[in-house]
Design a protein around this motif. Structure first.
Motif, mmCIF file in Angstrom:
data_model
loop_
_atom_site.group_PDB
_atom_site.id
_atom_site.type_symbol
_atom_site.label_atom_id
_atom_site.label_comp_id
_atom_site.label_asym_id
_atom_site.label_seq_id
_atom_site.Cartn_x
_atom_site.Cartn_y
_atom_site.Cartn_z
ATOM 1 N N HIS A 22 0.705 -0.991 0.236
ATOM 2 C CA HIS A 22 0.108 0.088 0.070
ATOM 3 C C HIS A 22 0.347 0.775 -0.022
ATOM 4 C CE1 HIS A 22 -3.925 -2.697 1.513
ATOM 5 N NE2 HIS A 22 -2.432 -3.205 1.904
ATOM 6 N N PHE A 23 1.925 1.258 -0.356
ATOM 7 C CA PHE A 23 2.974 2.020 0.582
ATOM 8 C C PHE A 23 3.990 2.770 -0.852
ATOM 9 C CE2 PHE A 23 2.593 -0.788 4.015
ATOM 10 C CZ PHE A 23 2.359 0.280 4.808
ATOM 11 N N GLN A 24 3.690 4.162 -1.124
ATOM 12 C CA GLN A 24 4.896 4.616 -2.066
ATOM 13 C C GLN A 24 6.131 5.048 -1.564
ATOM 14 O OE1 GLN A 24 3.050 8.643 -3.581
ATOM 15 N NE2 GLN A 24 5.116 9.177 -3.763
ATOM 16 N N LYS A 25 6.532 4.004 -2.494
ATOM 17 C CA LYS A 25 8.472 4.199 -2.485
ATOM 18 C C LYS A 25 8.926 6.085 -2.313
ATOM 19 C CE LYS A 25 13.592 3.004 -2.790
ATOM 20 N NZ LYS A 25 13.472 2.237 -1.970
ATOM 21 N N PRO A 26 9.312 6.336 -0.475
ATOM 22 C CA PRO A 26 9.852 7.454 -0.164
ATOM 23 C C PRO A 26 10.677 8.080 -1.264
ATOM 24 C CG PRO A 26 10.281 6.545 1.425
ATOM 25 C CD PRO A 26 9.966 5.609 0.741
ATOM 26 N N SER A 27 10.851 8.998 -2.104
ATOM 27 C CA SER A 27 11.892 9.597 -1.800
ATOM 28 C C SER A 27 13.166 9.761 -1.072
ATOM 29 C CB SER A 27 12.593 11.308 -2.728
ATOM 30 O OG SER A 27 12.041 12.457 -1.597
ATOM 31 N N GLU A 28 14.412 10.407 -1.556
ATOM 32 C CA GLU A 28 15.991 9.674 -0.516
ATOM 33 C C GLU A 28 15.404 10.634 0.179
ATOM 34 O OE1 GLU A 28 20.927 11.094 -0.947
ATOM 35 O OE2 GLU A 28 19.475 10.530 -2.403
ATOM 36 N N SER A 29 15.426 11.867 0.268
ATOM 37 C CA SER A 29 14.396 13.966 1.118
ATOM 38 C C SER A 29 13.931 12.883 1.670
ATOM 39 C CB SER A 29 14.868 14.525 -0.416
ATOM 40 O OG SER A 29 15.681 15.232 -0.696
ATOM 41 N N GLU A 30 12.758 12.347 1.282
ATOM 42 C CA GLU A 30 11.610 12.465 2.163
ATOM 43 C C GLU A 30 12.315 11.045 2.718
ATOM 44 O OE1 GLU A 30 7.919 12.823 -0.833
ATOM 45 O OE2 GLU A 30 8.474 10.933 -0.825
ATOM 46 N N ALA A 31 12.573 10.138 3.277
ATOM 47 C CA ALA A 31 13.715 9.491 3.797
ATOM 48 C C ALA A 31 14.207 9.721 5.010
ATOM 49 C CB ALA A 31 14.331 8.183 3.088
ATOM 50 N N ASN A 32 15.624 10.691 4.539
ATOM 51 C CA ASN A 32 15.688 12.012 5.361
ATOM 52 C C ASN A 32 14.329 12.434 6.693
ATOM 53 O OD1 ASN A 32 18.310 10.604 4.460
ATOM 54 N ND2 ASN A 32 18.651 12.659 2.910
ATOM 55 N N ILE A 33 14.095 13.331 5.919
ATOM 56 C CA ILE A 33 12.910 14.024 6.875
ATOM 57 C C ILE A 33 12.178 12.799 7.660
ATOM 58 C CG2 ILE A 33 10.729 14.766 6.291
ATOM 59 C CD1 ILE A 33 11.553 16.452 4.140
ATOM 60 N N LEU A 34 11.534 11.347 7.204
ATOM 61 C CA LEU A 34 11.293 10.949 8.204
ATOM 62 C C LEU A 34 12.331 9.414 9.115
ATOM 63 C CD1 LEU A 34 9.447 8.148 5.305
ATOM 64 C CD2 LEU A 34 8.695 9.465 7.075
ATOM 65 N N SER A 35 12.953 9.757 8.736
ATOM 66 C CA SER A 35 14.267 9.653 10.083
ATOM 67 C C SER A 35 14.304 10.258 11.377
ATOM 68 C CB SER A 35 16.085 9.197 9.010
ATOM 69 O OG SER A 35 15.199 8.252 8.372
ATOM 70 N N TYR A 36 14.480 11.720 10.301
ATOM 71 C CA TYR A 36 15.355 12.954 11.407
ATOM 72 C C TYR A 36 13.831 13.407 12.146
ATOM 73 C CZ TYR A 36 15.830 17.529 13.163
ATOM 74 O OH TYR A 36 16.225 18.670 14.309
ATOM 75 N N VAL A 37 12.254 12.983 11.385
ATOM 76 C CA VAL A 37 11.108 13.015 12.289
ATOM 77 C C VAL A 37 11.212 11.249 13.720
ATOM 78 C CG1 VAL A 37 8.502 13.050 12.598
ATOM 79 C CG2 VAL A 37 10.229 14.352 11.129
ATOM 80 N N LEU A 38 12.248 10.448 13.349
ATOM 81 C CA LEU A 38 11.052 9.665 13.938
ATOM 82 C C LEU A 38 12.714 9.709 15.469
ATOM 83 C CD1 LEU A 38 10.468 6.292 14.584
ATOM 84 C CD2 LEU A 38 12.432 5.738 13.335
ATOM 85 N N ARG A 39 13.202 9.473 15.228
ATOM 86 C CA ARG A 39 14.240 10.670 16.409
ATOM 87 C C ARG A 39 13.841 11.700 16.754
ATOM 88 N NH1 ARG A 39 18.217 8.756 11.718
ATOM 89 N NH2 ARG A 39 19.258 6.414 12.536
ATOM 90 N N ASN A 40 13.701 12.586 16.213
ATOM 91 C CA ASN A 40 13.566 14.007 16.514
ATOM 92 C C ASN A 40 11.726 14.038 17.207
ATOM 93 O OD1 ASN A 40 16.537 14.950 16.978
ATOM 94 N ND2 ASN A 40 15.888 14.312 15.196
ATOM 95 N N ARG A 41 11.052 13.555 18.036
ATOM 96 C CA ARG A 41 9.551 13.888 17.721
ATOM 97 C C ARG A 41 9.353 14.964 18.255
ATOM 98 N NH1 ARG A 41 8.006 7.954 21.396
ATOM 99 N NH2 ARG A 41 9.044 6.627 19.580
ATOM 100 N N GLY A 42 8.337 15.771 17.487
ATOM 101 C CA GLY A 42 7.621 16.814 17.994
ATOM 102 C C GLY A 42 8.036 18.094 17.392
ATOM 103 N N THR A 43 8.981 17.888 16.364
ATOM 104 C CA THR A 43 10.045 18.881 15.706
ATOM 105 C C THR A 43 9.081 19.398 14.850
ATOM 106 O OG1 THR A 43 12.182 19.021 14.609
ATOM 107 C CG2 THR A 43 10.634 16.732 13.438
ATOM 108 N N THR A 44 9.717 20.355 14.052
ATOM 109 C CA THR A 44 8.983 21.602 13.179
ATOM 110 C C THR A 44 9.947 21.663 11.857
ATOM 111 O OG1 THR A 44 10.526 23.625 13.363
ATOM 112 C CG2 THR A 44 8.810 22.958 15.512
ATOM 113 N N GLN A 45 9.964 22.671 11.251
ATOM 114 C CA GLN A 45 9.526 22.534 9.578
ATOM 115 C C GLN A 45 11.039 23.179 9.577
ATOM 116 O OE1 GLN A 45 7.412 23.255 6.151
ATOM 117 N NE2 GLN A 45 5.432 22.422 6.740
#
Length: 392
Positions: A22-45
């Motif tokens: 069911h999932f769309q493969k994230p781009s490299e930039s999207e994967a970097n964003i997802l990784s950062y948000v996972l490690r830093n909950r409640g972060t901002t843009q």
């Protein structure tokens, strides 16, 4: 890092699971964003833009797309300390995806269900008199079914299974040489065995490396990009994380820190030798699992084991500090936290203390993941392979 799966295994996994993806493969930039948000909950843009080295415009567009796909969720507002309106917080959306993590031990199996935010949704620990493939899969099918019955949202969004096993990797991929109690898993493509049995894509990793991956995403890695994980269980292993990336080595056996010790000179600081010390002192215990679950730091034999473990652990920690210069050394695995608290003050990092300002040394800390270090790391692997900035 984990290498690509073998061609035959990948083709089979794609054939079996294509209709379930069911999932769309994230781009490299999207994967970097997802990784950062996972490690830093409640972060901002703005924080994402600064730390992922992306423009604010790019971050805004990609975050909005990930929110629309259900991978990220917006929260409340957080003041930045600067003038202007507070920024909206960004978090991982837990129900976007799930994974299974399995730790194969010499006397037991632990299984957990993890959501996309790294939360342990369900967990089961299964003591096993024998660890044959038949015995494991006879129990595993029922555990998986109970997990999915209790969390129906995971049924259609289960991305795969990760397996952690003790032993040396033989091919840099999925064939391992484990301890004798795991003979039935020796020299076979473990990922293919699990994929066929569970009808899920599967990845396998050494137990210590798996634990280090989990620690990088969900534990000490949130504050430290460079660390060495010391995995203490029936044996002694480790994982090296540099700039948030697991260093697997040429054959997948990087971090085998137990081999630093000249074994004829030192008692190995493992839970097996701890069990022997406690039993010798008169405490009746069935095995390592029982010792860990009921552990009392005041048991007779514990202090004697710590005294014998002091020098080998000091040698290992000093070698790590000299060769790799990490920010921290993390003690984990199946090590009870109350035991880690007694061990750490005994470990000495060798240094010549030259002049008034000696070289900086890593701090030794306790693992910050909970429940089961190996199973947590194993569960992260399918999510990391599909969504997060790769550790491989």
């Amino acid at each position: 890092m984990l290498p690509a799966r073998s061609g035959s295994a990948m083709v089979r996994a794609m054939t079996v699971h294509a209709h379930e993806d069911h999932f769309q493969k994230p781009s490299e930039s999207e994967a970097n964003i997802l990784s950062y948000v996972l490690r830093n909950r409640g972060t901002t843009q703005p924080e994402i833009a600064r730390n992922c080295e992306l423009s604010q415009q790019t971050v805004s567009r990609l975050v909005n797309e990930l929110v629309d796909r259900g991978a990220l969720a917006q929260g409340g507002r957080k003041a930045s300390g600067r003038r202007g309106q507070p920024s909206v917080t960004i978090n991982i959306a837990p129900e976007y995806a799930y994974s299974l993590g399995i730790a194969l031990m010499t006397d037991a199996m632990s299984v957990l269900l993890m959501d996309f935010a790294g939360n342990v949704v369900d967990y089961d620990y299964v003591a096993m008199p024998v660890m044959t493939r038949k015995a494991v899969f006879d129990r595993l099918g029922g555990v998986k079914q109970r997990f999915l019955d209790r969390t129906p949202s995971a049924r259609e969004r289960l991305t795969g299974v990760g397996i952690g096993i003790s032993g040396y990797c033989l091919d840099g991929k999925s064939r391992y040489n484990p301890p004798r109690a795991l003979d039935d898993w020796a020299m076979v493509p473990i990922d293919e065995v699990f994929s066929d049995a569970l009808s899920l894509p599967a990845w396998v990793e050494n137990d210590a490396n798996a634990a280090a991956i989990g620690e990088s995403f969900l534990g000490a890695g949130r504050d430290h990009a460079n660390f060495v994980y010391v995995f203490m269980a029936a044996g002694l292993g480790g994982g090296v994380v540099s700039n948030h990336r697991l260093m697997r080595g040429t054959h997948g056996n990087g971090g085998e820190i137990g081999l630093i010790l000249p074994w004829r000179l030192f008692q190995l600081p493992t839970l097996e030798t701890l069990l022997q010390s406690i039993r010798k002192a008169g405490v009746d215990l069935d095995g390592i699992s029982k010792m860990v679950s009921d552990f009392d730091p005041d048991w007779p034999g514990v202090d004697e084991w710590i005294e014998k473990s002091r020098d080998p652990l000091s040698l290992i920690a000093s070698a790590i500090a000299a060769l790799l210069d990490p920010e921290v050394i993390v003690l984990g695995g199946r090590l009870p936290k109350t035991l880690a608290q007694k061990i750490i003050p005994a470990i000495e990092l060798f240094d010549d203390a030259r002049r008034q300002e000696p070289r900086p040394l890593p701090k030794i800390i306790i693992s910050q993941t909970h429940v089961d270090a190996c199973a947590i790391g194993a569960a992260i692997i399918p999510l990391e392979q599909k969504f997060f900035a790769t550790m491989l």
